[in-house]
Design a protein around this motif. Sequence first.
Motif, PDB file in Angstrom:
ATOM      1  N   SER A 174      -4.451  -5.343   7.864  1.00  0.00           N
ATOM      2  CA  SER A 174      -5.481  -6.293   7.461  1.00  0.00           C
ATOM      3  C   SER A 174      -6.223  -5.752   6.249  1.00  0.00           C
ATOM      4  O   SER A 174      -6.597  -4.581   6.219  1.00  0.00           O
ATOM      5  CB  SER A 174      -6.465  -6.538   8.609  1.00  0.00           C
ATOM      6  OG  SER A 174      -7.552  -7.324   8.162  1.00  0.00           O
ATOM      7  N   ARG A 175      -6.455  -6.594   5.277  1.00  0.00           N
ATOM      8  CA  ARG A 175      -7.263  -6.174   4.127  1.00  0.00           C
ATOM      9  C   ARG A 175      -8.736  -6.469   4.353  1.00  0.00           C
ATOM     10  O   ARG A 175      -9.577  -6.113   3.532  1.00  0.00           O
ATOM     11  CB  ARG A 175      -6.750  -6.845   2.859  1.00  0.00           C
ATOM     12  CG  ARG A 175      -5.375  -6.326   2.438  1.00  0.00           C
ATOM     13  CD  ARG A 175      -5.030  -6.711   1.034  1.00  0.00           C
ATOM     14  NE  ARG A 175      -4.791  -8.137   0.891  1.00  0.00           N
ATOM     15  CZ  ARG A 175      -4.841  -8.789  -0.264  1.00  0.00           C
ATOM     16  NH1 ARG A 175      -5.166  -8.150  -1.372  1.00  0.00           N
ATOM     17  NH2 ARG A 175      -4.593 -10.085  -0.304  1.00  0.00           N
ATOM     18  N   ASN A 176      -9.014  -7.138   5.459  1.00  0.00           N
ATOM     19  CA  ASN A 176     -10.391  -7.438   5.833  1.00  0.00           C
ATOM     20  C   ASN A 176     -10.868  -6.356   6.811  1.00  0.00           C
ATOM     21  O   ASN A 176     -10.287  -6.192   7.880  1.00  0.00           O
ATOM     22  CB  ASN A 176     -10.455  -8.819   6.489  1.00  0.00           C
ATOM     23  CG  ASN A 176     -11.857  -9.221   6.899  1.00  0.00           C
ATOM     24  OD1 ASN A 176     -12.766  -8.386   6.992  1.00  0.00           O
ATOM     25  ND2 ASN A 176     -12.049 -10.497   7.171  1.00  0.00           N
ATOM     26  N   PRO A 177     -11.920  -5.621   6.480  1.00  0.00           N
ATOM     27  CA  PRO A 177     -12.350  -4.511   7.357  1.00  0.00           C
ATOM     28  C   PRO A 177     -12.800  -4.957   8.742  1.00  0.00           C
ATOM     29  O   PRO A 177     -12.849  -4.145   9.670  1.00  0.00           O
ATOM     30  CB  PRO A 177     -13.510  -3.877   6.581  1.00  0.00           C
ATOM     31  CG  PRO A 177     -13.990  -4.945   5.646  1.00  0.00           C
ATOM     32  CD  PRO A 177     -12.774  -5.732   5.285  1.00  0.00           C
ATOM     33  N   THR A 180      -9.783   5.796  -0.116  1.00  0.00           N
ATOM     34  CA  THR A 180      -9.024   5.315   1.031  1.00  0.00           C
ATOM     35  C   THR A 180      -9.990   4.788   2.088  1.00  0.00           C
ATOM     36  O   THR A 180     -11.088   5.321   2.268  1.00  0.00           O
ATOM     37  CB  THR A 180      -8.163   6.440   1.650  1.00  0.00           C
ATOM     38  OG1 THR A 180      -9.009   7.523   2.042  1.00  0.00           O
ATOM     39  CG2 THR A 180      -7.124   6.923   0.662  1.00  0.00           C
ATOM     40  N   VAL A 181      -9.555   3.732   2.779  1.00  0.00           N
ATOM     41  CA  VAL A 181     -10.392   3.101   3.799  1.00  0.00           C
ATOM     42  C   VAL A 181      -9.528   2.801   5.021  1.00  0.00           C
ATOM     43  O   VAL A 181      -8.320   2.592   4.909  1.00  0.00           O
ATOM     44  CB  VAL A 181     -11.037   1.791   3.272  1.00  0.00           C
ATOM     45  CG1 VAL A 181     -12.002   2.081   2.141  1.00  0.00           C
ATOM     46  CG2 VAL A 181      -9.968   0.795   2.821  1.00  0.00           C
ATOM     47  N   PRO A 182     -10.124   2.767   6.225  1.00  0.00           N
ATOM     48  CA  PRO A 182      -9.352   2.452   7.433  1.00  0.00           C
ATOM     49  C   PRO A 182      -9.187   0.947   7.629  1.00  0.00           C
ATOM     50  O   PRO A 182     -10.124   0.183   7.396  1.00  0.00           O
ATOM     51  CB  PRO A 182     -10.209   3.064   8.551  1.00  0.00           C
ATOM     52  CG  PRO A 182     -11.609   2.990   8.030  1.00  0.00           C
ATOM     53  CD  PRO A 182     -11.513   3.161   6.540  1.00  0.00           C
ATOM     54  N   ASP A 230       0.852  -1.184   0.000  1.00  0.00           N
ATOM     55  CA  ASP A 230       0.000   0.000   0.000  1.00  0.00           C
ATOM     56  C   ASP A 230       0.888   1.234   0.000  1.00  0.00           C
ATOM     57  O   ASP A 230       1.823   1.336   0.805  1.00  0.00           O
ATOM     58  CB  ASP A 230      -0.915   0.008   1.222  1.00  0.00           C
ATOM     59  CG  ASP A 230      -1.861   1.192   1.195  1.00  0.00           C
ATOM     60  OD1 ASP A 230      -2.812   1.163   0.392  1.00  0.00           O
ATOM     61  OD2 ASP A 230      -1.638   2.153   1.955  1.00  0.00           O
ATOM     62  N   ALA A 231       0.601   2.157  -0.882  1.00  0.00           N
ATOM     63  CA  ALA A 231       1.494   3.298  -1.105  1.00  0.00           C
ATOM     64  C   ALA A 231       1.394   4.390  -0.049  1.00  0.00           C
ATOM     65  O   ALA A 231       2.244   5.288  -0.003  1.00  0.00           O
ATOM     66  CB  ALA A 231       1.228   3.894  -2.483  1.00  0.00           C
ATOM     67  N   ILE A 232       0.361   4.358   0.796  1.00  0.00           N
ATOM     68  CA  ILE A 232       0.269   5.371   1.853  1.00  0.00           C
ATOM     69  C   ILE A 232       1.170   4.934   3.007  1.00  0.00           C
ATOM     70  O   ILE A 232       0.908   3.918   3.651  1.00  0.00           O
ATOM     71  CB  ILE A 232      -1.176   5.530   2.361  1.00  0.00           C
ATOM     72  CG1 ILE A 232      -2.123   5.879   1.208  1.00  0.00           C
ATOM     73  CG2 ILE A 232      -1.238   6.612   3.445  1.00  0.00           C
ATOM     74  CD1 ILE A 232      -3.582   5.947   1.619  1.00  0.00           C
ATOM     75  N   PRO A 233       2.255   5.646   3.283  1.00  0.00           N
ATOM     76  CA  PRO A 233       3.186   5.187   4.313  1.00  0.00           C
ATOM     77  C   PRO A 233       2.640   5.394   5.723  1.00  0.00           C
ATOM     78  O   PRO A 233       1.775   6.249   5.954  1.00  0.00           O
ATOM     79  CB  PRO A 233       4.418   6.073   4.091  1.00  0.00           C
ATOM     80  CG  PRO A 233       3.849   7.344   3.534  1.00  0.00           C
ATOM     81  CD  PRO A 233       2.683   6.929   2.675  1.00  0.00           C
ATOM     82  N   ASP A 237      -6.559   2.515  13.471  1.00  0.00           N
ATOM     83  CA  ASP A 237      -6.600   2.207  12.043  1.00  0.00           C
ATOM     84  C   ASP A 237      -5.592   3.078  11.303  1.00  0.00           C
ATOM     85  O   ASP A 237      -5.279   4.198  11.731  1.00  0.00           O
ATOM     86  CB  ASP A 237      -7.987   2.498  11.472  1.00  0.00           C
ATOM     87  CG  ASP A 237      -9.068   1.602  12.056  1.00  0.00           C
ATOM     88  OD1 ASP A 237      -8.813   0.393  12.189  1.00  0.00           O
ATOM     89  OD2 ASP A 237     -10.153   2.116  12.379  1.00  0.00           O
ATOM     90  N   LEU A 238      -5.105   2.557  10.193  1.00  0.00           N
ATOM     91  CA  LEU A 238      -4.356   3.356   9.242  1.00  0.00           C
ATOM     92  C   LEU A 238      -5.143   3.376   7.941  1.00  0.00           C
ATOM     93  O   LEU A 238      -5.849   2.411   7.615  1.00  0.00           O
ATOM     94  CB  LEU A 238      -2.959   2.774   8.998  1.00  0.00           C
ATOM     95  CG  LEU A 238      -1.993   2.773  10.178  1.00  0.00           C
ATOM     96  CD1 LEU A 238      -0.649   2.190   9.748  1.00  0.00           C
ATOM     97  CD2 LEU A 238      -1.798   4.168  10.750  1.00  0.00           C
ATOM     98  N   MET A 239      -5.003   4.438   7.185  1.00  0.00           N
ATOM     99  CA  MET A 239      -5.693   4.536   5.911  1.00  0.00           C
ATOM    100  C   MET A 239      -4.918   3.770   4.842  1.00  0.00           C
ATOM    101  O   MET A 239      -3.685   3.858   4.772  1.00  0.00           O
ATOM    102  CB  MET A 239      -5.862   5.995   5.495  1.00  0.00           C
ATOM    103  CG  MET A 239      -6.632   6.843   6.505  1.00  0.00           C
ATOM    104  SD  MET A 239      -8.239   6.145   6.975  1.00  0.00           S
ATOM    105  CE  MET A 239      -9.128   6.292   5.410  1.00  0.00           C
ATOM    106  N   VAL A 240      -5.661   3.012   4.033  1.00  0.00           N
ATOM    107  CA  VAL A 240      -5.060   2.266   2.931  1.00  0.00           C
ATOM    108  C   VAL A 240      -5.856   2.555   1.662  1.00  0.00           C
ATOM    109  O   VAL A 240      -7.036   2.917   1.715  1.00  0.00           O
ATOM    110  CB  VAL A 240      -5.023   0.743   3.201  1.00  0.00           C
ATOM    111  CG1 VAL A 240      -4.293   0.448   4.500  1.00  0.00           C
ATOM    112  CG2 VAL A 240      -6.413   0.134   3.230  1.00  0.00           C
ATOM    113  N   LEU A 241      -5.194   2.397   0.534  1.00  0.00           N
ATOM    114  CA  LEU A 241      -5.855   2.610  -0.746  1.00  0.00           C
ATOM    115  C   LEU A 241      -6.703   1.397  -1.094  1.00  0.00           C
ATOM    116  O   LEU A 241      -6.257   0.253  -0.998  1.00  0.00           O
ATOM    117  CB  LEU A 241      -4.813   2.834  -1.840  1.00  0.00           C
ATOM    118  CG  LEU A 241      -4.055   4.158  -1.797  1.00  0.00           C
ATOM    119  CD1 LEU A 241      -2.909   4.142  -2.806  1.00  0.00           C
ATOM    120  CD2 LEU A 241      -4.988   5.333  -2.075  1.00  0.00           C
TER     121      LEU A 241
END
Length: 436
Positions: free
Chosen positions: A412-415, A384-386, A38-41, A375-379
């Motif tokens: 985690s890619r599972n919300p 973007t989602v937490p 994921d590109a958001i560091p 949570d961190l934000m991911v693309l």
Amino acid sequence: MRLLYENARLVNEWLDRYGVKFGIYKDDNFIEQLFPFDAIPRIINEDKFAMLEKGLIQRVCALNLFLKDIYSSRCILRDKIIPEEFVYSSKGFLAECCGITPPKGIYSHISGIDLVEAPDGWYILEDNLRIPSGASYPMIAREITRSISPETFEKNKVCENRDYAFILSKMLEEVNCGGINVVLTPGRYNSAFFEHSYLAEKIGAVLAFAGDLEVVDGVVYYNTFNGKKQRVGAIYHRVSDEYMDPMVFQQNSVIGVPHLMEAYKKGNVALVNAPGNGIADDKGIYYFVPAMISYYLGEDAILKNAPTYLPFFKRDEKYILENIEKLVIKDVSEAGGYGVIFGQELSKEELNNLRNVIIDNPRRFIAQEVIDFLDLMVLDGDKTVPRKADLRAFVIHGKDIKVWKSGLTRFSRNPDSFVVNSSQGGGFKDTWIISQ
């Protein structure tokens, strides 16, 4: 930074092209898959990291003293800080290592400490002191993102992470017993084979398979392609302890080196990490690390454990059985996100069955309060989602103890999931330590 986000797919294509994958066995088949980037560091400012650094150095120092003690005088058992039967019943305790002092007295050369950040601060979840993996992923991701979006790093004061190879190779030279450095891999079908080959290249070590090494008169040699032998002074092994030497441990091991422990015991080779470290990253022993810090260092722990309970103790067992539906239950013999059970996800019948298993096998489990970590934000496509995320910090112990100013952030890619491990479908991010 926008350009970096816009090229997230391209970064993953490059990672795939370079073979940056991990393998898992599923239904008796070996499957390689991409570890999604994921590109958001994850961004940690230097002041906050300084606090983490201080706490991580303290923790690794205490764990190393514990390993030294437990394989020699065992003062911590004599003084009843840890019950001796709790140590001797651990699968990670290797009696064969008793009385062996590794070069420079260092046991945990490379520690992978897993942390999460909650609203009230950071918590340690696990200590990985056997074969902690994952440093290669942020290393190569940073290489690729620097190539694709160099202006991102020109505009942001991100601490360098390419120094991991230097720190690692310097540590190997400090413990080396005279000879070349070797990365010992179990082979192509190990889940982390990419990392073995990548790190060997970066630190200028030889990537060796078991058949490439032999022990002659208590000295380890690498057999070169031209028939010559080179003495080996340090082995960064990625082979589990129980398979490392078939003369001492698993007799049917084909990925170990016969008589390797003989050379190690004589002080003719350094093994990184030291055999027997599994006792220190036993999930049950984790419970006692704050007490270790107090016992060996006379200090309070800087970084907190997650609130943890041991059914080994009757008081804790009672609490676990009465509150099991709101706790996380972990099997101490499992790793990689396996053996983690959230009580809130179980039916009444399943909870009762789990209670009975814990009563019958109290040494097998620990229980922890669920930490609602940040949570961190991911693309996710164009939005973007937490998602839940942890951080594996890497601590290198040579002459000094150094914390790498980077780390592996897994998410985690599972919300609906708290489990971030790559084997459970998670992804990873780069970790930026931002200088002031």
